[in-house]
Design a protein around this motif. Sequence first.
Motif, PDB file in Angstrom:
ATOM      1  N   PRO A 201      -0.839 -45.465  77.552  1.00  0.00           N
ATOM      2  CA  PRO A 201      -1.508 -44.429  76.736  1.00  0.00           C
ATOM      3  C   PRO A 201      -0.624 -43.979  75.580  1.00  0.00           C
ATOM      4  O   PRO A 201       0.492 -43.501  75.780  1.00  0.00           O
ATOM      5  N   LYS A 202      -1.128 -44.126  74.373  1.00  0.00           N
ATOM      6  CA  LYS A 202      -0.332 -43.839  73.181  1.00  0.00           C
ATOM      7  C   LYS A 202      -0.009 -42.359  73.033  1.00  0.00           C
ATOM      8  O   LYS A 202       0.954 -41.994  72.345  1.00  0.00           O
ATOM      9  N   HIS A 203      -0.809 -41.481  73.656  1.00  0.00           N
ATOM     10  CA  HIS A 203      -0.532 -40.048  73.515  1.00  0.00           C
ATOM     11  C   HIS A 203       0.665 -39.609  74.345  1.00  0.00           C
ATOM     12  O   HIS A 203       1.186 -38.501  74.152  1.00  0.00           O
ATOM     13  N   VAL A 204       1.104 -40.443  75.281  1.00  0.00           N
ATOM     14  CA  VAL A 204       2.266 -40.108  76.107  1.00  0.00           C
ATOM     15  C   VAL A 204       3.529 -40.292  75.272  1.00  0.00           C
ATOM     16  O   VAL A 204       3.834 -41.394  74.816  1.00  0.00           O
ATOM     17  N   LYS A 205       4.251 -39.194  75.073  1.00  0.00           N
ATOM     18  CA  LYS A 205       5.444 -39.238  74.244  1.00  0.00           C
ATOM     19  C   LYS A 205       6.665 -39.663  75.083  1.00  0.00           C
ATOM     20  O   LYS A 205       6.534 -39.996  76.255  1.00  0.00           O
ATOM     21  N   ALA A 206       7.828 -39.629  74.453  1.00  0.00           N
ATOM     22  CA  ALA A 206       9.050 -40.072  75.139  1.00  0.00           C
ATOM     23  C   ALA A 206       9.584 -38.992  76.067  1.00  0.00           C
ATOM     24  O   ALA A 206       9.771 -39.214  77.282  1.00  0.00           O
ATOM     25  N   ILE A 207       9.808 -37.784  75.541  1.00  0.00           N
ATOM     26  CA  ILE A 207      10.473 -36.766  76.362  1.00  0.00           C
ATOM     27  C   ILE A 207       9.998 -35.336  76.084  1.00  0.00           C
ATOM     28  O   ILE A 207      10.062 -34.479  76.950  1.00  0.00           O
ATOM     29  N   ILE A 208       9.487 -35.091  74.859  1.00  0.00           N
ATOM     30  CA  ILE A 208       9.000 -33.753  74.512  1.00  0.00           C
ATOM     31  C   ILE A 208       7.494 -33.819  74.333  1.00  0.00           C
ATOM     32  O   ILE A 208       7.006 -34.512  73.433  1.00  0.00           O
ATOM     33  N   PRO A 209       6.707 -33.150  75.184  1.00  0.00           N
ATOM     34  CA  PRO A 209       5.250 -33.234  75.108  1.00  0.00           C
ATOM     35  C   PRO A 209       4.704 -32.934  73.714  1.00  0.00           C
ATOM     36  O   PRO A 209       5.138 -31.949  73.072  1.00  0.00           O
ATOM     37  N   PHE A 210       3.798 -33.811  73.239  1.00  0.00           N
ATOM     38  CA  PHE A 210       3.081 -33.641  71.977  1.00  0.00           C
ATOM     39  C   PHE A 210       3.966 -33.791  70.730  1.00  0.00           C
ATOM     40  O   PHE A 210       3.460 -33.765  69.608  1.00  0.00           O
ATOM     41  N   VAL A 211       5.269 -33.967  70.907  1.00  0.00           N
ATOM     42  CA  VAL A 211       6.192 -33.955  69.760  1.00  0.00           C
ATOM     43  C   VAL A 211       6.932 -35.283  69.623  1.00  0.00           C
ATOM     44  O   VAL A 211       6.867 -35.966  68.609  1.00  0.00           O
ATOM     45  N   PHE A 212       7.679 -35.677  70.676  1.00  0.00           N
ATOM     46  CA  PHE A 212       8.536 -36.855  70.565  1.00  0.00           C
ATOM     47  C   PHE A 212       8.566 -37.615  71.890  1.00  0.00           C
ATOM     48  O   PHE A 212       8.852 -37.033  72.927  1.00  0.00           O
TER      49      PHE A 212
ATOM     50  N   GLY B 237      17.678 -40.430  73.354  1.00  0.00           N
ATOM     51  CA  GLY B 237      17.728 -41.832  72.930  1.00  0.00           C
ATOM     52  C   GLY B 237      17.241 -42.779  73.998  1.00  0.00           C
ATOM     53  O   GLY B 237      16.490 -43.726  73.730  1.00  0.00           O
ATOM     54  N   ARG B 238      17.644 -42.524  75.253  1.00  0.00           N
ATOM     55  CA  ARG B 238      17.240 -43.385  76.370  1.00  0.00           C
ATOM     56  C   ARG B 238      15.732 -43.297  76.603  1.00  0.00           C
ATOM     57  O   ARG B 238      15.077 -44.299  76.897  1.00  0.00           O
ATOM     58  N   SER B 239      15.174 -42.106  76.478  1.00  0.00           N
ATOM     59  CA  SER B 239      13.732 -41.947  76.678  1.00  0.00           C
ATOM     60  C   SER B 239      12.946 -42.646  75.576  1.00  0.00           C
ATOM     61  O   SER B 239      11.874 -43.215  75.824  1.00  0.00           O
ATOM     62  N   TYR B 240      13.463 -42.609  74.345  1.00  0.00           N
ATOM     63  CA  TYR B 240      12.823 -43.322  73.230  1.00  0.00           C
ATOM     64  C   TYR B 240      12.787 -44.824  73.526  1.00  0.00           C
ATOM     65  O   TYR B 240      11.756 -45.485  73.339  1.00  0.00           O
ATOM     66  N   ALA B 241      13.907 -45.361  74.017  1.00  0.00           N
ATOM     67  CA  ALA B 241      13.968 -46.782  74.356  1.00  0.00           C
ATOM     68  C   ALA B 241      13.032 -47.103  75.523  1.00  0.00           C
ATOM     69  O   ALA B 241      12.390 -48.161  75.550  1.00  0.00           O
ATOM     70  N   THR B 242      12.942 -46.187  76.480  1.00  0.00           N
ATOM     71  CA  THR B 242      12.074 -46.401  77.643  1.00  0.00           C
ATOM     72  C   THR B 242      10.607 -46.456  77.220  1.00  0.00           C
ATOM     73  O   THR B 242       9.848 -47.321  77.685  1.00  0.00           O
ATOM     74  N   ARG B 243      10.203 -45.545  76.339  1.00  0.00           N
ATOM     75  CA  ARG B 243       8.811 -45.560  75.868  1.00  0.00           C
ATOM     76  C   ARG B 243       8.499 -46.861  75.134  1.00  0.00           C
ATOM     77  O   ARG B 243       7.434 -47.459  75.339  1.00  0.00           O
ATOM     78  N   ASN B 244       9.426 -47.329  74.305  1.00  0.00           N
ATOM     79  CA  ASN B 244       9.224 -48.605  73.605  1.00  0.00           C
ATOM     80  C   ASN B 244       9.117 -49.760  74.584  1.00  0.00           C
ATOM     81  O   ASN B 244       8.335 -50.701  74.369  1.00  0.00           O
ATOM     82  N   TRP B 245       9.881 -49.696  75.665  1.00  0.00           N
ATOM     83  CA  TRP B 245       9.826 -50.741  76.693  1.00  0.00           C
ATOM     84  C   TRP B 245       8.440 -50.775  77.341  1.00  0.00           C
ATOM     85  O   TRP B 245       7.854 -51.843  77.512  1.00  0.00           O
ATOM     86  N   TYR B 246       7.904 -49.614  77.696  1.00  0.00           N
ATOM     87  CA  TYR B 246       6.574 -49.557  78.302  1.00  0.00           C
ATOM     88  C   TYR B 246       5.506 -50.039  77.321  1.00  0.00           C
ATOM     89  O   TYR B 246       4.559 -50.737  77.715  1.00  0.00           O
TER      90      TYR B 246
END
Length: 278
Positions: free
Chosen positions: A267-278, A250-259
């Motif tokens: 870069p939109k291909h950079v995911k939150a915590i799981i490469p290529f997935v999430f 959850g924290r990584s999802y919020a961090t990606r949205n912050w960036y």
Amino acid sequence: MLVVDHYPKGRKKNMMSVLGNFMFQAPASFVVSTMSVVSLVSLASGGWSEIRGKHMNYSKFWNVNTTGQKHFNLSTKLGMLLLYTPAFLASAASFCFFPNQGVRSTILHSSLTFHFFKRILEVLFVHKYSGYMTLDTAIPICLSYFLTTTTMIYAQHLTNGLQQPPINLLYPGIVLFLLGMSGNFYHHYLLSKLRKKGEREYKIPKGGMFEFVICPHYLFEIIEFYGICFTSQTLYALCFSTGTALYLIGRSYATRNWYLSKFEDFPKHVKAIIPFVF
């Protein structure tokens, strides 16, 4: 009707049988059983809150959701030391309170001690800070780390003399723990190199697994805690590790949205915590 009534019980029995291959028998301890549920539910709830935008007030989110409220602010370095020191002292003291309880307990105590000692060293010598931490955030996190550490050690103590689980995960646990701790430290080191002396603004992280996910340090922390779970093989360790994973997701999802909100060139291909997935 009899078939309908007993089918769920059969499934539950099968599930417990599977867990029994990997876990020590759950101890008859109200405290440990309660803390298992509390850890899993509270951490999972915290992860969901992060996704919904209600953040714990530290790091880049230190002043979010505080409009119109008065808070006592700590420097982030002091706040982080407050977070980790009691848990470190508790894990180090466990060698005195529960000595000579076998290889598994010794490795668990050592893993927890090294984990928090590493955190303290990073706070003192690696991390660079740009914000603050509110005291009403630091205190509950500090208590959570301390209670989690002492409960995990006590739960392991209660397995002393019990039959070992049929499937031994001790040595895979050691490997996962070392992999997770090393990966976590490496990406913390990369984060510390983003800013030159005197700089305080955030930048898009580069290098290592930052090329694929924005929070690889969280990913390796999850691996580290599942290493501790494998080492322990208690139900409490499983509940805590799973809860921690859900919170960090959850924290990584919020961090990606912050960036994404702060950097147009993120870069939109950079995911939150799981490469290529999430």
